[in-house]
Design a protein around this motif. Structure first.
Motif, PDB file in Angstrom:
ATOM      1  N   GLY A 103       0.819  -1.207   0.000  1.00 34.10           N
ATOM      2  CA  GLY A 103       0.000   0.000   0.000  1.00 34.10           C
ATOM      3  C   GLY A 103       0.851   1.252   0.000  1.00 34.10           C
ATOM      4  O   GLY A 103       0.595   2.207  -0.746  1.00 34.10           O
ATOM      5  N   GLN A 104       1.900   1.262   0.832  1.00 29.30           N
ATOM      6  CA  GLN A 104       2.786   2.414   0.870  1.00 29.30           C
ATOM      7  C   GLN A 104       3.544   2.569  -0.448  1.00 29.30           C
ATOM      8  O   GLN A 104       3.775   3.700  -0.906  1.00 29.30           O
ATOM      9  CB  GLN A 104       3.770   2.271   2.035  1.00 29.30           C
ATOM     10  CG  GLN A 104       3.116   2.413   3.404  1.00 29.30           C
ATOM     11  CD  GLN A 104       4.075   2.132   4.545  1.00 29.30           C
ATOM     12  OE1 GLN A 104       5.120   1.508   4.356  1.00 29.30           O
ATOM     13  NE2 GLN A 104       3.726   2.575   5.749  1.00 29.30           N
ATOM     14  N   ALA A 105       3.907   1.453  -1.073  1.00 27.68           N
ATOM     15  CA  ALA A 105       4.601   1.518  -2.360  1.00 27.68           C
ATOM     16  C   ALA A 105       3.698   2.122  -3.435  1.00 27.68           C
ATOM     17  O   ALA A 105       4.153   2.924  -4.259  1.00 27.68           O
ATOM     18  CB  ALA A 105       5.066   0.122  -2.776  1.00 27.68           C
ATOM     19  N   LEU A 106       2.425   1.749  -3.426  1.00 25.05           N
ATOM     20  CA  LEU A 106       1.493   2.323  -4.391  1.00 25.05           C
ATOM     21  C   LEU A 106       1.295   3.813  -4.115  1.00 25.05           C
ATOM     22  O   LEU A 106       1.220   4.622  -5.047  1.00 25.05           O
ATOM     23  CB  LEU A 106       0.159   1.583  -4.347  1.00 25.05           C
ATOM     24  CG  LEU A 106      -0.922   2.061  -5.329  1.00 25.05           C
ATOM     25  CD1 LEU A 106      -0.408   2.095  -6.765  1.00 25.05           C
ATOM     26  CD2 LEU A 106      -2.162   1.182  -5.233  1.00 25.05           C
ATOM     27  N   ALA A 107       1.228   4.187  -2.843  1.00 20.28           N
ATOM     28  CA  ALA A 107       1.098   5.607  -2.488  1.00 20.28           C
ATOM     29  C   ALA A 107       2.310   6.399  -2.980  1.00 20.28           C
ATOM     30  O   ALA A 107       2.169   7.520  -3.491  1.00 20.28           O
ATOM     31  CB  ALA A 107       0.927   5.759  -0.979  1.00 20.28           C
ATOM     32  N   ARG A 108       3.505   5.825  -2.845  1.00 20.93           N
ATOM     33  CA  ARG A 108       4.722   6.509  -3.328  1.00 20.93           C
ATOM     34  C   ARG A 108       4.681   6.673  -4.842  1.00 20.93           C
ATOM     35  O   ARG A 108       5.086   7.723  -5.371  1.00 20.93           O
ATOM     36  CB  ARG A 108       5.971   5.727  -2.908  1.00 20.93           C
ATOM     37  CG  ARG A 108       6.313   5.839  -1.426  1.00 20.93           C
ATOM     38  CD  ARG A 108       7.717   5.330  -1.149  1.00 20.93           C
ATOM     39  NE  ARG A 108       7.856   3.910  -1.436  1.00 20.93           N
ATOM     40  CZ  ARG A 108       7.606   2.940  -0.562  1.00 20.93           C
ATOM     41  NH1 ARG A 108       7.187   3.238   0.663  1.00 20.93           N
ATOM     42  NH2 ARG A 108       7.770   1.685  -0.898  1.00 20.93           N
ATOM     43  N   LEU A 109       4.211   5.651  -5.522  1.00 22.50           N
ATOM     44  CA  LEU A 109       4.104   5.732  -6.980  1.00 22.50           C
ATOM     45  C   LEU A 109       3.137   6.841  -7.380  1.00 22.50           C
ATOM     46  O   LEU A 109       3.430   7.642  -8.281  1.00 22.50           O
ATOM     47  CB  LEU A 109       3.640   4.389  -7.546  1.00 22.50           C
ATOM     48  CG  LEU A 109       3.291   4.377  -9.044  1.00 22.50           C
ATOM     49  CD1 LEU A 109       4.515   4.715  -9.885  1.00 22.50           C
ATOM     50  CD2 LEU A 109       2.714   3.021  -9.442  1.00 22.50           C
ATOM     51  N   GLY A 119       0.297  11.400  -0.640  1.00 21.48           N
ATOM     52  CA  GLY A 119       1.541  11.539   0.113  1.00 21.48           C
ATOM     53  C   GLY A 119       1.440  11.126   1.568  1.00 21.48           C
ATOM     54  O   GLY A 119       2.365  10.514   2.113  1.00 21.48           O
ATOM     55  N   ILE A 120       0.315  11.426   2.202  1.00 20.95           N
ATOM     56  CA  ILE A 120       0.158  11.112   3.629  1.00 20.95           C
ATOM     57  C   ILE A 120       0.193   9.619   3.886  1.00 20.95           C
ATOM     58  O   ILE A 120       0.553   9.165   4.977  1.00 20.95           O
ATOM     59  CB  ILE A 120      -1.155  11.725   4.165  1.00 20.95           C
ATOM     60  CG1 ILE A 120      -1.205  11.618   5.694  1.00 20.95           C
ATOM     61  CG2 ILE A 120      -2.369  11.053   3.535  1.00 20.95           C
ATOM     62  CD1 ILE A 120      -2.415  12.304   6.304  1.00 20.95           C
ATOM     63  N   TRP A 121      -0.175   8.815   2.869  1.00 22.35           N
ATOM     64  CA  TRP A 121      -0.258   7.358   3.056  1.00 22.35           C
ATOM     65  C   TRP A 121       1.064   6.651   2.819  1.00 22.35           C
ATOM     66  O   TRP A 121       1.155   5.434   2.995  1.00 22.35           O
ATOM     67  CB  TRP A 121      -1.334   6.791   2.125  1.00 22.35           C
ATOM     68  CG  TRP A 121      -2.699   7.286   2.481  1.00 22.35           C
ATOM     69  CD1 TRP A 121      -3.366   8.341   1.940  1.00 22.35           C
ATOM     70  CD2 TRP A 121      -3.553   6.759   3.501  1.00 22.35           C
ATOM     71  NE1 TRP A 121      -4.588   8.499   2.553  1.00 22.35           N
ATOM     72  CE2 TRP A 121      -4.726   7.550   3.508  1.00 22.35           C
ATOM     73  CE3 TRP A 121      -3.440   5.695   4.399  1.00 22.35           C
ATOM     74  CZ2 TRP A 121      -5.777   7.311   4.389  1.00 22.35           C
ATOM     75  CZ3 TRP A 121      -4.492   5.453   5.275  1.00 22.35           C
ATOM     76  CH2 TRP A 121      -5.635   6.255   5.263  1.00 22.35           C
ATOM     77  N   MET A 122       2.095   7.390   2.466  1.00 25.35           N
ATOM     78  CA  MET A 122       3.389   6.751   2.194  1.00 25.35           C
ATOM     79  C   MET A 122       4.038   6.214   3.462  1.00 25.35           C
ATOM     80  O   MET A 122       4.870   5.306   3.394  1.00 25.35           O
ATOM     81  CB  MET A 122       4.332   7.737   1.509  1.00 25.35           C
ATOM     82  CG  MET A 122       3.895   8.140   0.114  1.00 25.35           C
ATOM     83  SD  MET A 122       5.166   9.058  -0.796  1.00 25.35           S
ATOM     84  CE  MET A 122       5.330  10.544   0.204  1.00 25.35           C
ATOM     85  N   ARG A 123       3.643   6.766   4.641  1.00 24.32           N
ATOM     86  CA  ARG A 123       4.282   6.352   5.888  1.00 24.32           C
ATOM     87  C   ARG A 123       3.287   5.973   6.975  1.00 24.32           C
ATOM     88  O   ARG A 123       3.703   5.541   8.056  1.00 24.32           O
ATOM     89  CB  ARG A 123       5.197   7.474   6.399  1.00 24.32           C
ATOM     90  CG  ARG A 123       6.380   7.742   5.487  1.00 24.32           C
ATOM     91  CD  ARG A 123       7.253   8.862   6.005  1.00 24.32           C
ATOM     92  NE  ARG A 123       8.386   9.105   5.129  1.00 24.32           N
ATOM     93  CZ  ARG A 123       8.338   9.872   4.051  1.00 24.32           C
ATOM     94  NH1 ARG A 123       7.191  10.465   3.725  1.00 24.32           N
ATOM     95  NH2 ARG A 123       9.420  10.049   3.307  1.00 24.32           N
ATOM     96  N   ARG A 124       2.005   6.120   6.726  1.00 26.88           N
ATOM     97  CA  ARG A 124       1.029   5.778   7.750  1.00 26.88           C
ATOM     98  C   ARG A 124       1.057   4.287   8.058  1.00 26.88           C
ATOM     99  O   ARG A 124       1.108   3.451   7.150  1.00 26.88           O
ATOM    100  CB  ARG A 124      -0.386   6.197   7.316  1.00 26.88           C
ATOM    101  CG  ARG A 124      -0.674   7.654   7.546  1.00 26.88           C
ATOM    102  CD  ARG A 124      -2.086   8.047   7.228  1.00 26.88           C
ATOM    103  NE  ARG A 124      -3.096   7.297   7.967  1.00 26.88           N
ATOM    104  CZ  ARG A 124      -4.340   7.729   8.159  1.00 26.88           C
ATOM    105  NH1 ARG A 124      -4.713   8.919   7.662  1.00 26.88           N
ATOM    106  NH2 ARG A 124      -5.211   6.994   8.818  1.00 26.88           N
ATOM    107  N   SER A 125       1.009   3.949   9.327  1.00 24.55           N
ATOM    108  CA  SER A 125       1.090   2.542   9.729  1.00 24.55           C
ATOM    109  C   SER A 125      -0.170   1.769   9.374  1.00 24.55           C
ATOM    110  O   SER A 125      -0.139   0.531   9.311  1.00 24.55           O
ATOM    111  CB  SER A 125       1.337   2.435  11.241  1.00 24.55           C
ATOM    112  OG  SER A 125       0.279   3.039  11.961  1.00 24.55           O
TER     113      SER A 125
END
Length: 224
Positions: A103-109, A119-125
């Motif tokens: 999920g974080q990888a898709l958010a980064r993409l 952007g906020i979802w790139m690091r959210r647990s």
């Protein structure tokens, strides 16, 4: 009806070349092969079909629909609620880590594609692949049913690719599995729309067992 633009974006989203690392995860299938539970095409078909019907169709799909509606309505409270619900449905550390990492990888993409809201979802647990897949589908105007079909197809294709490498199966056997099991996708998606909030949930004991044991597997190719 899905537009040409939305169809192209859906194909991009479910492509095996999408750089989110799905090829790294077998979701317990590697341990099942190592234990000798899956040695041929029929056993592999039964395994994948069972997980798809009892887990993915009863957890991922109905939650995907709820995430989709929440993103349509900018309902942040529901997005957080369903994120925690999904995490609670993952029975092992590896499955939770897979959800978070992909999920974080898709958010980064998406952020690299200048969709800044991701952007906020790139690091959210509490980031999960289902949530960000739904966010992407809404952002790219992919209709909810077509997006759900694509999500389930992507999961199935990855499982079959893992089985081709691990069992091992030939490429033709892999295509036979895809053809046979994909026939179930439309009905499973339709059924997901009828699942009430209180009935979301599904489990396959062997999946949970194999996934937990995979954490300690001596030699492995996959991260789950």
């Amino acid at each position: 009806m899905v537009t040409d633009f939305a169809l192209l974006r859906l194909l991009q989203l479910i492509s095996p070349s999408l750089p989110i690392g799905m090829y790294c995860y077998s979701q317990g299938l590697e341990m099942a092969v190592d234990d000798g539970l899956l040695t041929n095409e029929d056993q592999t078909s039964e395994w994948i079909e069972g997980v798809m019907a009892r887990c993915i169709a009863r957890v991922d799909l109905p939650l995907f629909i709820r995430f989709y509606r929440a993103w349509e309505n900018n309902d942040n409270e529901s997005i957080t609620h369903w994120s925690h619900t999904l995490i609670a449905c993952r029975e092992t550390a590896e499955l939770r880590a897979e959800d978070r990492q992909t999920g974080q990888a898709l958010a980064r993409l998406l952020y690299a594609l200048e969709i800044e809201k991701s952007g906020i979802w790139m690091r959210r647990s509490d980031t999960t692949l289902v949530n960000i897949f739904a966010f992407t589908s809404v952002n790219w105007q992919i209709p909810v049913r077509e997006a759900a079909v694509g999500y389930l197809w992507s999961w199935l294709e990855n499982q079959v690719l893992c089985a081709v490498k691990l069992v091992p199966l030939g490429q033709v056997a892999g295509q036979k599995l895809l053809t046979r099991l994909a026939d179930n996708i439309p009905n499973l998606v339709d059924s997901a729309f009828d699942i009430h909030d209180d009935n979301i949930g599904g489990s396959a004991f062997s999946l949970a067992l194999m996934s937990s044991r995979h954490e300690m597997q001596y030699s492995r190719l996959f991260r789950s």
